[in-house]
Write a protein that holds these residues in place. Structure first.
Motif, mmCIF file in Angstrom:
data_model
loop_
_atom_site.group_PDB
_atom_site.id
_atom_site.type_symbol
_atom_site.label_atom_id
_atom_site.label_comp_id
_atom_site.label_asym_id
_atom_site.label_seq_id
_atom_site.Cartn_x
_atom_site.Cartn_y
_atom_site.Cartn_z
ATOM 1 N N SER A 177 3.121 12.828 -3.551
ATOM 2 C CA SER A 177 1.866 13.178 -4.203
ATOM 3 C C SER A 177 0.763 12.215 -3.758
ATOM 4 N N ALA A 178 -0.458 12.740 -3.763
ATOM 5 C CA ALA A 178 -1.604 11.956 -3.265
ATOM 6 C C ALA A 178 -1.856 10.708 -4.105
ATOM 7 N N VAL A 179 -1.470 10.760 -5.377
ATOM 8 C CA VAL A 179 -1.858 9.676 -6.281
ATOM 9 C C VAL A 179 -0.738 8.674 -6.546
ATOM 10 N N ASP A 180 0.440 8.903 -5.986
ATOM 11 C CA ASP A 180 1.540 7.956 -6.210
ATOM 12 C C ASP A 180 1.487 6.821 -5.182
ATOM 13 N N ALA A 181 1.903 5.631 -5.606
ATOM 14 C CA ALA A 181 1.774 4.426 -4.770
ATOM 15 C C ALA A 181 2.512 4.575 -3.444
ATOM 16 N N GLU A 182 3.586 5.348 -3.446
ATOM 17 C CA GLU A 182 4.389 5.468 -2.211
ATOM 18 C C GLU A 182 3.589 6.109 -1.063
ATOM 19 N N LYS A 183 2.554 6.881 -1.409
ATOM 20 C CA LYS A 183 1.744 7.507 -0.349
ATOM 21 C C LYS A 183 0.963 6.406 0.412
ATOM 22 N N ALA A 184 0.436 5.427 -0.298
ATOM 23 C CA ALA A 184 -0.300 4.333 0.354
ATOM 24 C C ALA A 184 0.661 3.492 1.205
ATOM 25 N N VAL A 185 1.863 3.247 0.685
ATOM 26 C CA VAL A 185 2.862 2.460 1.435
ATOM 27 C C VAL A 185 3.249 3.214 2.705
ATOM 28 N N SER A 186 3.479 4.508 2.564
ATOM 29 C CA SER A 186 3.869 5.324 3.724
ATOM 30 C C SER A 186 2.756 5.358 4.773
ATOM 31 N N SER A 187 1.499 5.331 4.305
ATOM 32 C CA SER A 187 0.366 5.331 5.246
ATOM 33 C C SER A 187 0.342 4.041 6.055
ATOM 34 N N ALA A 188 0.551 2.924 5.396
ATOM 35 C CA ALA A 188 0.580 1.638 6.112
ATOM 36 C C ALA A 188 1.784 1.588 7.060
ATOM 37 N N ASP A 189 2.919 2.121 6.616
ATOM 38 C CA ASP A 189 4.108 2.188 7.490
ATOM 39 C C ASP A 189 3.820 3.043 8.720
ATOM 40 N N SER A 190 3.005 4.087 8.534
ATOM 41 C CA SER A 190 2.656 4.954 9.671
ATOM 42 C C SER A 190 1.854 4.173 10.705
ATOM 43 N N ALA A 191 0.983 3.295 10.240
ATOM 44 C CA ALA A 191 0.196 2.456 11.158
ATOM 45 C C ALA A 191 1.122 1.536 11.953
ATOM 46 N N ARG A 192 2.114 0.972 11.265
ATOM 47 C CA ARG A 192 3.046 0.083 11.966
ATOM 48 C C ARG A 192 3.898 0.871 12.967
ATOM 49 N N ALA A 193 4.239 2.098 12.589
ATOM 50 C CA ALA A 193 5.011 2.945 13.511
ATOM 51 C C ALA A 193 4.185 3.263 14.751
ATOM 52 N N LEU A 194 2.885 3.492 14.557
ATOM 53 C CA LEU A 194 2.020 3.805 15.707
ATOM 54 C C LEU A 194 1.930 2.625 16.666
ATOM 55 N N LEU A 195 1.837 1.427 16.142
ATOM 56 C CA LEU A 195 1.781 0.245 17.016
ATOM 57 C C LEU A 195 3.029 0.168 17.895
#
Ligand SMILES: CC[C@H](C)C(=O)C(=O)O
Ligand SMILES: [Mg+2]
Length: 568
Positions: free
Chosen positions: A233-251
């Motif tokens: 869900s857009a408002v759950d904290a795990e979405k923000a964590v997953s977004s930051a993890d996506s940045a690390r995956a891109l690097l």
């Protein structure tokens, strides 16, 4: 240039510190501008990463994307990259639905793709991470990513949570259906108002397995988003964590030089189609996946959808034709669980590479391959809701290039009846709400195709009104427009060739007999061939509805819906 050559030249890494012997340090002016936005000595050797987001308060789908972009840029800096944030656009399907503005919805897919390609190519980015929410953000992002073919990852803004009223979960489709129900006197004005006020409790994209959640799930299945991210869900904290993890995956993808076309293979598209069938996803996925495949120079056709449909059961009970929403699916294992069950059944390609740097099968190593006990969102593979997929490709003299039917949630999947012909969505909606439609009718909404609309509007308003009036099992509807992911019923969209280019749908007359048969996969106008040809000879192409601006440009460029309605 040979056929195998890439349609767009590969983007190679720019050396911002190049010292050209004859011309001196040619990049100094470029660096000077970058210093003004925070670059310092030592930063020019770092990967410069585009962070493209569609933050906007025009719709709850996109209203939280800016915050996710902030988490992403922080993770990029911590990981040794240089983030460059830029905006792309969105149009809200739910808010434009039933209005002239919906003609800009599918057009926005092309504008989003062009904008991402334009900026990240223009700025010579070394990678791009795209954050999207509403329906067209996903395919627009992926088309742009495919054209660039620089290391990339998609981050979904997240689904909305359901509303609640009178003991049941609500989504935006509840409100569309309430329009018909109220018009038919089935619900009170008070109920209607409460449903409107409670259906959308906060940020996030439409909560059933509608188009946004369908496309986010497809991208997870294709390996272009992190596992579990598509149903958060857009408002759950795990979405923000997953977004930051996506940045690390891109690097890491940049370090390993893993590019989108290494991931977006034909097998990856087949995996996406298989998952979409299993979860009962939106008809729009047919259009969007073919357009994305086109951008990847991959041959994906309607026949691939029909082949996979016949082999894939629907075993997730999700709205619009089922009971549950995407957050319910997330709570019982999400897309990884669906994928592991399909992998176990031999219906998924486990060797496809993903943005984690691992394969689909490796990502799923620790995932269970059976549904949890005590829930019925995901059914046992051996006891599906439907034995075959719900997105059927119909052909016939009305659709010689094809058409797409969603056949879930129906008692019968065929109807033969008199045509009720409308040259716009509005004309049809008026007739439905004025109770001029009878059981057995086959409604024809035409001149709503990619060129004729232009923009191929979604017909959620009329299809929902039909459901709301209790006619869902007894009235058919065909259109050269398309449907929202919230649509279900005896409905066939994407009829091609469209009326505007002289397709047979333009020749239908009030009272003609039409057969819509999803068992035999036929869409037939039962009129003598000679009569059809007489009508064709007399048919005159209408004037374009738009002669200037984005809709006029789109109408000139857009291809048939039968290949994805792409524009290049
Ligand atoms: C629920 C309808 C949503 C607004 C939509 O447009 C889609 O899913 O395509
Ligand atoms: Mg939509």
């Amino acid at each position: 240039m040979t056929d195998t050559a890439p349609k767009t030249p590969p983007q190679t890494r720019l050396n911002w510190n190049s010292h050209h012997v004859t011309q001196g340090d040619e990049r100094a002016p470029n660096r000077a501008m970058l210093r003004a936005v925070g670059f310092e000595d030592g930063d020019f050797e770092k990967p410069i990463i585009g962070v493209a987001h569609a933050q906007s308060n025009i719709t709850p789908c996109n209203n939280g994307l800016g915050e996710l972009a902030d988490h992403i840029t922080g993770a990029i800096r911590e990981g040794g990259g240089m983030p460059q944030v830029y905006g792309t656009i969105t149009v809200s399907d739910g808010i434009s639905m039933g209005t002239e503005g919906m003609k800009c919805s599918l057009v926005s897919r092309e504008v989003i793709a062009d904008s991402i390609e334009t900026v990240s190519r223009g700025q010579s980015h070394d990678g791009v991470i795209v954050v999207g929410g509403c329906d067209k953000n996903m395919p627009g992002a992926m088309i742009g990513i495919a054209r660039l073919n620089i290391p990339a990852i998609f981050v979904y803004g997240g689904t909305i949570k359901p509303g609640h009223y009178d003991g049941r979960d609500l989504t935006i489709v509840s409100v569309f259906e309430a329009v018909g129900a109220f018009g038919a006197g089935k619900i009170s004005r008070e109920d209607f108002t409460e449903i409107e006020k409670r259906a959308c409790p906060g940020n996030g994209s439409c909560g059933g397995m509608y188009t946004a959640n369908t496309m986010s799930s497809a991208f997870e299945a294709m390996g272009m988003s992190l596992p579990f991210s598509s149903t958060m869900s857009a408002v759950d904290a795990e979405k923000a964590v997953s977004s930051a993890d996506s940045a690390r995956a891109l690097l890491k993808l940049i370090e390993q030089d893993i590019r989108p076309l290494d991931i977006l293979t034909k097998k990856a598209f087949e995996n996406a189609i298989t998952v979409i069938m299993a979860v009962g996803g939106s008809t729009n996925a047919v259009l969007h996946l073919m357009a994305i495949a086109h951008a990847c120079d991959i041959d994906l056709t309607l026949a691939d959808f029909e082949r996979i449909r016949e082999a894939t059961p629907v075993f997730c009970d999700l709205k619009p034709s089922g009971q549950y929403v995407a957050t319910d699916l997330h709570e019982v294992g999400g897309i990884p669980r669906v994928m592991k069950m399909l992998l176990k059944a031999g219906l998924l390609h486990g060797d496809c590479l993903t943005v984690t740097g691992k394969t689909i099968a490796e990502n799923l190593t620790d995932e269970k391959d059976t549904p949890d006990a005590g829930q019925d969102v995901i059914r046992p593979f051996e006891q599906p809701i439907y034995a075959e997929g719900h997105l059927a490709i119909l052909r016939g003299n009305l659709a010689t290039e094809g058409s797409v039917a969603k056949i879930s949630g129906l008692k019968s999947i065929k109807i033969t009846g008199p045509a009720r012909v409308f040259d716009s969505e509005e004309e049809c909606m008026h007739a439905i709400m004025a109770d001029q439609i009878r059981a057995g009718d086959v409604l024809v909404i035409r001149y709503e195709g990619p060129k004729g609309g232009p923009g191929m509007r979604e017909m959620l308003s009329p299809t929902s009104a039909i459901i709301g009036k209790g006619l869902g099992d007894s009235v058919g509807l065909i259109t050269d427009g398309r449907f929202s992911g919230g649509t279900f019923g005896l409905v066939v969209g994407h009829v091609a060739p469209e009326a505007y280019v002289g397709g047979t749908i333009a020749l239908v007359q009030e009272g003609d007999t039409i057969e819509l048969n999803a068992e035999t996969l036929n869409l037939t106008l039962h009129v003598d061939e000679a009569e059809i040809e007489r009508r064709r000879a007399a048919w005159v192409a209408p004037e374009p509805r738009y002669k200037r601006g984005v809709l006029a440009k789109y109408a000139k460029l857009v291809s048939s819906a039968s290949v994805g309605a792409y524009t290049d």
